[in-house]
Design a protein around this motif. Structure first.
Motif, PDB file in Angstrom:
ATOM      1  N   PHE A   1      35.073  45.606  26.028  1.00 34.30           N
ATOM      2  CA  PHE A   1      35.536  45.589  27.748  1.00 34.30           C
ATOM      3  C   PHE A   1      36.134  46.443  28.256  1.00 34.30           C
ATOM      4  O   PHE A   1      35.921  47.034  29.553  1.00 34.30           O
ATOM      5  N   SER A   2      37.536  46.661  27.832  1.00 30.85           N
ATOM      6  CA  SER A   2      38.580  46.722  28.983  1.00 30.85           C
ATOM      7  C   SER A   2      38.340  49.062  29.445  1.00 30.85           C
ATOM      8  O   SER A   2      38.417  48.918  30.072  1.00 30.85           O
TER       9      SER A   2
ATOM     10  N   TYR B   1      38.817  51.158  36.518  1.00 26.94           N
ATOM     11  CA  TYR B   1      38.745  51.236  38.062  1.00 26.94           C
ATOM     12  C   TYR B   1      38.513  49.934  38.286  1.00 26.94           C
ATOM     13  O   TYR B   1      37.967  48.635  38.455  1.00 26.94           O
ATOM     14  N   ALA B   2      39.538  49.553  39.829  1.00 27.13           N
ATOM     15  CA  ALA B   2      39.121  48.631  40.693  1.00 27.13           C
ATOM     16  C   ALA B   2      38.027  48.202  41.056  1.00 27.13           C
ATOM     17  O   ALA B   2      37.521  49.567  41.561  1.00 27.13           O
TER      18      ALA B   2
ATOM     19  N   ARG C   1      43.908  45.812  35.563  1.00 29.37           N
ATOM     20  CA  ARG C   1      43.635  46.951  36.438  1.00 29.37           C
ATOM     21  C   ARG C   1      43.606  46.410  37.890  1.00 29.37           C
ATOM     22  O   ARG C   1      44.134  47.031  39.081  1.00 29.37           O
ATOM     23  N   HIS C   2      43.291  45.067  38.146  1.00 26.55           N
ATOM     24  CA  HIS C   2      43.681  44.506  39.692  1.00 26.55           C
ATOM     25  C   HIS C   2      44.594  43.999  40.075  1.00 26.55           C
ATOM     26  O   HIS C   2      45.442  44.318  41.105  1.00 26.55           O
ATOM     27  N   THR C   3      45.845  43.447  38.355  1.00 30.11           N
ATOM     28  CA  THR C   3      46.717  43.456  38.797  1.00 30.11           C
ATOM     29  C   THR C   3      48.068  44.206  39.053  1.00 30.11           C
ATOM     30  O   THR C   3      48.769  44.184  39.902  1.00 30.11           O
ATOM     31  N   GLU C   4      47.316  46.361  38.555  1.00 24.99           N
ATOM     32  CA  GLU C   4      48.162  46.864  38.832  1.00 24.99           C
ATOM     33  C   GLU C   4      48.119  47.348  40.669  1.00 24.99           C
ATOM     34  O   GLU C   4      49.216  47.910  40.967  1.00 24.99           O
ATOM     35  N   LEU C   5      47.039  47.157  40.553  1.00 28.16           N
ATOM     36  CA  LEU C   5      47.449  47.071  42.569  1.00 28.16           C
ATOM     37  C   LEU C   5      48.032  45.933  43.283  1.00 28.16           C
ATOM     38  O   LEU C   5      48.998  46.830  44.291  1.00 28.16           O
ATOM     39  N   LEU C   6      48.461  45.125  43.490  1.00 27.07           N
ATOM     40  CA  LEU C   6      49.251  44.233  43.384  1.00 27.07           C
ATOM     41  C   LEU C   6      50.417  44.742  43.413  1.00 27.07           C
ATOM     42  O   LEU C   6      51.284  44.629  43.947  1.00 27.07           O
TER      43      LEU C   6
ATOM     44  N   ALA D   1      45.832  44.417  28.934  1.00 26.68           N
ATOM     45  CA  ALA D   1      46.784  44.065  30.145  1.00 26.68           C
ATOM     46  C   ALA D   1      47.833  44.971  29.617  1.00 26.68           C
ATOM     47  O   ALA D   1      48.226  45.442  30.626  1.00 26.68           O
ATOM     48  N   ARG D   2      48.162  44.595  28.893  1.00 30.32           N
ATOM     49  CA  ARG D   2      49.994  44.801  28.386  1.00 30.32           C
ATOM     50  C   ARG D   2      49.731  46.485  27.991  1.00 30.32           C
ATOM     51  O   ARG D   2      50.726  47.057  28.325  1.00 30.32           O
ATOM     52  N   THR D   3      49.363  46.232  27.402  1.00 32.92           N
ATOM     53  CA  THR D   3      49.197  47.964  27.291  1.00 32.92           C
ATOM     54  C   THR D   3      48.899  48.813  28.260  1.00 32.92           C
ATOM     55  O   THR D   3      49.226  49.877  29.043  1.00 32.92           O
ATOM     56  N   ARG D   4      47.680  48.613  29.033  1.00 28.02           N
ATOM     57  CA  ARG D   4      47.412  49.408  29.405  1.00 28.02           C
ATOM     58  C   ARG D   4      48.805  49.577  30.812  1.00 28.02           C
ATOM     59  O   ARG D   4      49.024  50.503  31.665  1.00 28.02           O
TER      60      ARG D   4
END
Length: 271
Positions: free
Chosen positions: A54-55, A60-61, A86-91, A111-114
């Motif tokens: 899934f990841s 992309y956002a 991916r959206h946490t990254e934008l925040l 998410a943590r790895t990304r």
């Protein structure tokens, strides 16, 4: 950041998909099995199972999220149902502190790895969208994207909207999205006749959506069913109206409902 935003939060037993509450009625044919509409579906186990694949498909956002966040900044921000982050990254680019919350530990690991690979300064917490492990009034900015439709029954969906209202500061703002019946993939669905769909109507008999499963196909061909409540736009408006959120804007784009919300001003809890 953790000391400011995290809380123990209330506990809540996972409700089963067949429950009907708050004026919601399910309608199903006599040959329609509960399993066929995902009553036995466990969203945490499902997303733990498909997390890695899934990841990889969620690089992309969403443009609608990028548009919402454009020119917005915050002290603290929250991503509810953060998936692979991916959206946490934008925040994190727009807030002094950002936190992503998801029920799936598999997705949180992604998410943590990304975040580590990209040098993103964000925290990630395991938690239920209907009982967020975040302090009241903690966030100035939030996104709650493509997650509410995985919750059941209706009272948990509304409770999750109330939780978003709770964790937002009084002047906070958030974007909420959900799949809707306007999506092309549901154009030919007949909620009454389709054996894989459970129609949902309001207390007055008006259709407000339906419950179904949408398969995820893993490499090698294995399919993993995922529970979805597919809202009509009016059905989503009804749940928002029943919540502690105030709607600033509502639009349907690419088959999804996108709503900009703030906490209601001084309203008593509705759930």
């Amino acid at each position: 950041m953790d000391g400011e935003m995290m809380s123990d939060g209330p506990t809540d037993d996972e409700a089963t998909g067949g429950e009907t509450t708050d004026g919601e009625t399910t309608t199903e044919g006599s040959d329609r099995s509960e399993a066929s509409v995902g009553r036995d579906h466990d969203p945490i186990a499902t997303y733990d199972r498909i997390a890695a694949h899934f990841s990889k498909t969620r690089e992309y956002a969403w443009p609608e999220v990028e548009s919402f966040l454009a020119n917005r900044t915050a002290v603290r921000a929250i991503d509810v149902g953060c998936g692979n982050g991916r959206h946490t990254e934008l925040l994190a680019d727009r807030a002094d502190a950002a936190v992503g919350v998801d029920a799936s530990r598999g997705l949180l690991a992604e998410a943590r790895t990304r975040a580590a690979d990209r040098g993103v300064d964000a925290s990630f917490l395991q938690g239920d969208a209907a009982t967020l492990p975040v302090a009241t009034d903690a966030a100035d900015l939030g996104v709650y994207v493509a997650t509410v439709h995985h919750l059941r029954p209706r009272r948990r969906r509304v409770r999750s909207l109330n939780e978003l209202a709770r964790v937002l500061a009084p002047e906070g703002i958030a974007l909420v999205s959900t799949w809707s019946t306007a999506h092309d993939r549901f154009a030919d669905v007949d909620p009454v006749a389709d054996a894989d769909v459970r129609a949902v109507t309001g207390a007055d008999g008006t259709p407000i959506g339906f419950d179904t499963t949408v398969d995820w196909t893993l490499p090698g061909g294995e399919t993993v069913p995922r529970f979805y409540h597919i809202y009509t736009p009016d059905g989503f408006r009804a749940d928002l109206a029943a919540s502690d959120l105030s709607v600033e804007s509502f639009e349907v784009s690419s088959g999804n409902c996108y709503v900009t919300v703030r906490p209601s001003d001084g309203d008593a809890p509705k759930e």
